[in-house]
Design a protein around this motif. Structure first.
Motif, PDB file in Angstrom:
ATOM      1  N   ALA A 237       0.813  -1.224   0.000  1.00 10.88           N
ATOM      2  CA  ALA A 237       0.000   0.000   0.000  1.00 10.88           C
ATOM      3  C   ALA A 237       0.841   1.266   0.000  1.00 10.88           C
ATOM      4  O   ALA A 237       0.281   2.372  -0.011  1.00 10.88           O
ATOM      5  N   PRO A 251      -7.437   1.354  -1.117  1.00 10.43           N
ATOM      6  CA  PRO A 251      -6.759   1.819   0.096  1.00 10.43           C
ATOM      7  C   PRO A 251      -7.750   1.990   1.245  1.00 10.43           C
ATOM      8  O   PRO A 251      -8.749   2.691   1.128  1.00 10.43           O
ATOM      9  N   ARG A 338      -2.010   2.785   6.103  1.00 13.41           N
ATOM     10  CA  ARG A 338      -2.800   2.475   4.900  1.00 13.41           C
ATOM     11  C   ARG A 338      -2.687   0.976   4.618  1.00 13.41           C
ATOM     12  O   ARG A 338      -1.601   0.404   4.627  1.00 13.41           O
TER      13      ARG A 338
END
Length: 423
Positions: A237, A251, A338
């Motif tokens: 991510a 995300p 994230r």
């Protein structure tokens, strides 16, 4: 207050890794992009196998999701076994279930072998039912996991209250295979072990271009070049640049807050056996203690988003709901990370070129799966054996409407926390 410098893990970390800026040209057997669990596990495995390795990280080791993790070394994925088999097929599904069922053991073995100072506590985890519907789901998961041979227990509401110290739950599944760690120290420890085995680790060295020169991969940074026979991209991510190999995912953000270390009396009333815990809510809540007795609570949400005020107001109410004795405890640190979420919640391996693999999409289960995927990808490339991969590699992977779905998750989390913070 929301960024990595406010992370409890960064501020209490003990592990350190020797790294430097890439300022020269070198040739290696394997280049690894990304200094998280997957990349560091791959670098360690390959170096121990006798390969020359260069790992390039755009920031510092563990800067991304690995250093912002909740710190649960769990077995398996979020999905129950039947859904994994439905997506992958019986044989591939069973292989992944077996590999990830053993993942906590792999993690704690590495911690012991390399003396990683990451406060490991292998006293299991508790998946807690927040509602009758949540308990029904846990009973289904318990049945499926038990059928695979997993040594898990289904706890009653009273047993769950005794284990958690909270009366908020209708039951729980206890998994003794799992445990808790200081997640940033774990990934730093993997990187340190890789360096001690002979790997070269470069930080503050983002890869600016990636190309092929005959049979060799060429990775170029601002001040140096790496030529490699094989390549692993493990950016998940926190991918930076290189649009041709950017992973496709939704995300999702997850935030955490920590108290000051609790008094001995308070510590004894909360998760007194040291388990990590999370609930069955759609907007999930996690909670645990660290080795110094801080209470750490987290949930889905972005502290950098407009809805961060709702997240902050909710967290205090939720903490008091779970543990009324903590209602006056100050929350001193807050941070978020994230997560790369795939639609089916199964991690992906993509073949981004000859002798080149990328992995992403651990969907919030990075510690065990990341460790396993990095190890198996390194073995697969070095032995030229695709059968060693934990899931079959695909030529490409795409996700639709990722921006809208990211907004949907964040708006849903903010609205849920806003409503529950008021009532």
């Amino acid at each position: 207050m929301s960024d990595h410098d406010q992370s409890l893990w960064l501020n209490t970390g003990k592990e350190h890794v020797a790294s430097s800026l890439l300022t020269s040209d070198l040739a290696v057997d394997l280049a690894v992009i990304g200094g998280g669990y997957t990349g560091c596990s791959a670098a360690l495995t390959a170096t121990q196998s006798g390969a020359s390795v260069a790992l390039l990280e755009a920031q510092e080791i563990g800067h991304g999701g690995s250093g912002r993790n909740v710190g649960f070394a769990n077995a398996g994925l979020w999905l129950p076994p039947d859904k994994i088999r439905a997506f992958l097929g019986e044989a591939a599904g069973d292989r992944l279930i077996d590999l990830l069922g053993a993942a906590p053991g792999d993690v704690f073995d590495l911690i012991q072998q390399h003396g990683i100072d990451c406060s490991p506590v292998r006293n299991g985890t508790l998946h807690c039912a927040h509602s009758p519907a949540g308990l029904k789901d846990l009973k289904n998961r318990h049945a499926q996991l038990s059928a695979t041979g997993a040594p898990i227990e289904l706890l009653s509401a009273d047993e769950t209250r005794q284990r958690t110290g909270s009366a908020a739950f209708h039951g729980a599944v206890f998994d003794p295979r799992a445990g808790t760690i200081q997640p940033l120290d774990y990934v730093r420890g993997l990187a340190r072990a890789a360096v001690e085995a002979g790997a070269q680790v470069f930080t503050q060295s983002p890869v600016q271009s990636l190309s092929r020169d005959g049979d060799v991969w060429v990775l170029t940074t601002a001040e140096g070049t790496v030529r490699a026979k094989a390549l692993i991209q493990a950016t998940n991510a926190y991918h930076r640049g290189l649009p041709g190999t950017a992973p496709a995912y939704v995300p999702v953000y997850y935030f955490q807050f920590a108290t000051v270390p609790l008094s001995d009396n308070l510590r004894a009333s909360i998760l007194h056996q040291g388990e990590g815990a999370w609930d069955t809510g759609l907007i999930m809540t996690s909670f645990r203690l660290d080795h110094e007795g801080r209470f750490i609570i987290g949930a889905m949400g972005d502290l950098g988003h407009a809805g961060s005020g709702a997240h902050r107001a909710w967290i205090r109410r939720k903490m008091a709901e779970l543990y009324p004795q903590l209602s006056d405890q100050p929350l001193t640190q807050g941070w978020h990370g994230r997560i790369a979420m795939t639609s089916d919640h199964i991690p992906k391996i993509t073949q981004i070129g000859p002798n080149a693999l990328a992995a992403h999409g651990f969907s919030g289960r990075g510690i065990g799966p990341g460790t396993v995927f990095g190890r198996q990808m390194a073995k697969s490339l070095l032995r030229n054996d695709p059968g060693l991969l934990p899931v079959p590699a695909v030529a490409e992977y795409s996700e639709s409407w990722t921006g809208l779905r990211r907004a949907y998750f964040e708006t849903g989390a903010a609205l849920t926390h806003l409503i529950k913070a008021r009532f």
